[in-house]
Design an enzyme around this catalytic site. Structure first.
Site, PDB file in Angstrom:
ATOM      1  N   ARG A   1       0.890  -1.175   0.000  1.00 22.22           N
ATOM      2  CA  ARG A   1       0.000   0.000   0.000  1.00 22.22           C
ATOM      3  C   ARG A   1       0.918   1.211   0.000  1.00 22.22           C
ATOM      4  NH1 ARG A   1      -5.327   1.098   3.569  1.00 22.22           N
ATOM      5  NH2 ARG A   1      -6.019  -0.364   1.969  1.00 22.22           N
TER       6      ARG A   1
ATOM      7  N   HIS B   1      -7.510   0.824  -6.344  1.00 21.21           N
ATOM      8  CA  HIS B   1      -7.622  -0.109  -5.210  1.00 21.21           C
ATOM      9  C   HIS B   1      -8.224  -1.415  -5.746  1.00 21.21           C
ATOM     10  CE1 HIS B   1      -7.676  -1.539  -1.241  1.00 21.21           C
ATOM     11  NE2 HIS B   1      -8.593  -0.772  -0.678  1.00 21.21           N
TER      12      HIS B   1
ATOM     13  N   GLN C   1      -9.806  -4.255  -3.453  1.00 20.94           N
ATOM     14  CA  GLN C   1     -11.119  -3.887  -2.919  1.00 20.94           C
ATOM     15  C   GLN C   1     -12.223  -4.231  -3.907  1.00 20.94           C
ATOM     16  OE1 GLN C   1     -12.039  -2.322   0.154  1.00 20.94           O
ATOM     17  NE2 GLN C   1     -14.031  -3.001  -0.597  1.00 20.94           N
TER      18      GLN C   1
ATOM     19  N   ASP D   1     -17.658   6.320  -1.222  1.00 19.86           N
ATOM     20  CA  ASP D   1     -16.428   6.210  -0.412  1.00 19.86           C
ATOM     21  C   ASP D   1     -16.225   7.552   0.285  1.00 19.86           C
ATOM     22  OD1 ASP D   1     -14.024   5.368   0.675  1.00 19.86           O
ATOM     23  OD2 ASP D   1     -12.878   5.537  -1.182  1.00 19.86           O
TER      24      ASP D   1
ATOM     25  N   CYS E   1     -16.403   0.746   0.817  1.00 20.55           N
ATOM     26  CA  CYS E   1     -15.209  -0.067   1.105  1.00 20.55           C
ATOM     27  C   CYS E   1     -14.794   0.020   2.570  1.00 20.55           C
ATOM     28  CB  CYS E   1     -14.059   0.356   0.207  1.00 20.55           C
ATOM     29  SG  CYS E   1     -13.470   2.034   0.487  1.00 20.55           S
TER      30      CYS E   1
ATOM     31  N   ARG F   1     -13.276  -9.274   1.599  1.00 21.30           N
ATOM     32  CA  ARG F   1     -11.870  -8.944   1.343  1.00 21.30           C
ATOM     33  C   ARG F   1     -11.005 -10.189   1.570  1.00 21.30           C
ATOM     34  NH1 ARG F   1      -9.964  -3.792   1.407  1.00 21.30           N
ATOM     35  NH2 ARG F   1      -8.218  -4.829   0.397  1.00 21.30           N
TER      36      ARG F   1
HETATM   37  N1  NVA Z   1     -10.330   6.151  -1.024  1.00 23.21           N
HETATM   38  C1  NVA Z   1      -9.854   5.738   0.272  1.00 23.21           C
HETATM   39  C2  NVA Z   1      -9.975   4.265   0.418  1.00 23.21           C
HETATM   40  C3  NVA Z   1      -9.567   3.730   1.757  1.00 23.21           C
HETATM   41  C4  NVA Z   1      -9.676   2.245   1.841  1.00 23.21           C
HETATM   42  C5  NVA Z   1      -8.422   6.189   0.471  1.00 23.21           C
HETATM   43  O1  NVA Z   1      -7.624   6.083  -0.474  1.00 23.21           O
HETATM   44  O2  NVA Z   1      -8.099   6.665   1.557  1.00 23.21           O
HETATM   45  N1   CP Z   2     -11.173  -0.819   2.453  1.00 25.02           N
HETATM   46  C1   CP Z   2      -9.887  -0.874   2.871  1.00 25.02           C
HETATM   47  O1   CP Z   2      -8.953  -1.020   2.070  1.00 25.02           O
HETATM   48  O2   CP Z   2      -9.730  -0.757   4.199  1.00 25.02           O
HETATM   49  P1   CP Z   2      -8.358  -0.564   4.979  1.00 25.02           P
HETATM   50  O3   CP Z   2      -7.852   0.819   4.654  1.00 25.02           O
HETATM   51  O4   CP Z   2      -8.730  -0.700   6.418  1.00 25.02           O
HETATM   52  O5   CP Z   2      -7.392  -1.607   4.525  1.00 25.02           O
END
Ligand code: NVA
Ligand code: CP
Length: 312
Positions: free
Chosen positions: A113, A140, A143, A231, A270, A298
């Site tokens: 990540r 993502h 997800q 989201d 998500c 997930r």
């Molecule tokens: N769009 C959000 C998703 C978190 C799982 C982010 O990138 O923070």
């Molecule tokens: N939806 C998701 O990716 O959650 P986290 O940020 O908790 O991994």
């Protein structure tokens, strides 16, 4: 610097074929059904990833991605190394290229990540093991594999579904777009012009004869939809909180918006979610919400992705 063409990375949904995506979703659903009621630590039959080791690198916080990959590897008989980039030399300026080559000597796969999509692509290009995108500012994909699984599980539909997005056209929305273009379901995105999907992404999807529409009005997007999804308005790394809140408030998913969708429409998010902002508490905690099935999925989706990458 070369890499074997045989390495199966999971960097973006648009990199996989329609058949590959269908197979991963169906495999995830089958694995979920097969272990219904089993203890969480129970191993998959034959431990398909026995002796395999994956590095899980997080440059940003995570609950679901972290836990689901860790549990998925254990259930498949493998093991994980949980690494935060702040604790790696990466955080002090060691190059992605050197990191990729070092990790490739010690682990069988890398999930990362990252705050830079380009770094994840570089890791994949320069290492010699599969790399999985666990979220970047661009996309993502893991997800959305869980979301496709959830959509099919709850509506019985995939290719013939209508999915409506209302809110920031962010990384999660972009992976939805990729999935819609590959699988053929209808994807309508309602968002302010300031937070819309880039024109080149939309053009790529339209070139595949996909059913994609970006629009202003959430009610138009949700009209007759099988699934409404949103989201957070502020993703990790975003800074313009006040402007985002002002421009995105009309895109909140509330009970009135859900009434525009089919009576049996599901609501997905998500997570993490911010009640009273992008979604009302009434909707996310109401009967149409499937967000905790989506979160559980997930785990099942990660196992199917790991199996695809590592041949388990
Ligand atoms: N769009 C959000 C998703 C978190 C799982 C982010 O990138 O923070
Ligand atoms: N939806 C998701 O990716 O959650 P986290 O940020 O908790 O991994």
């Amino acid at each position: 610097m070369t890499q074997s063409k045989d390495i199966r990375h999971f960097l973006d949904i648009c990199d996989l074929s329609t058949e590959q995506l269908r197979a991963v979703v169906d495999n995830a659903l089958a694995m979920k059904q097969a272990r219904a009621g089993a203890p969480k630590g129970a191993r998959e039959p034959g431990e398909p990833l026995k002796d395999r080791l994956i590095a899980l690198i997080f440059e940003k916080p995570s609950t679901r991605t972290r836990v689901s990959f860790d549990v998925a590897m254990r259930q498949m008989g493998g093991d994980t190394l949980m690494l935060s980039s702040a604790e790696l030399q990466l955080g002090r300026g060691e190059t992605v290229s050197d990191t990729a080559r070092v990790l490739s000597r010690m682990v069988d796969a890398i999930m990362i990540r990252s705050g830079s999509h380009e770094s994840v692509v570089e890791l994949a290009e320069l290492g010699s093991v599969p790399v999985i995108n666990g979220l970047t500012p661009r996309s993502h994909p893991c997800q959305i594999m869980a979301d496709l699984m959830t959509l099919k599980e709850h509506t019985g539909r995939l290719e013939d579904a209508v999915v409506a997005w209302s809110g920031d056209a962010n990384n999660v929305a972009r992976s939805w777009l990729h999935a819609a273009a590959r699988l053929g379901f209808e994807f309508r995105i309602a968002c302010p012009a300031e937070f819309s999907l880039p024109e080149d992404e939309l053009a790529w999807a339209r070139n595949l004869n996909s059913r994609i529409a970006q629009m202003d009005a959430p009610a138009d997007a949700a009209d007759g939809a099988h699934c409404v999804v949103t989201d957070a308005w502020v993703s990790m790394g975003d800074s313009d909180v006040e402007r985002r809140t002002r421009l995105l408030t009309p895109y909140r998913v509330d009970a009135d918006l859900m009434k525009c969708a089919r009576d049996d429409a599901i609501f997905m998010h998500c997570l993490p979610a911010y009640r009273g902002r992008e979604v009302s508490a009434e909707v996310i905690d109401g009967p149409q919400s499937v967000v905790f099935d989506e979160a559980e999925n997930r785990l099942h989706a990660q196992k199917a992705i790991l199996g695809w990458c590592l041949g388990g």
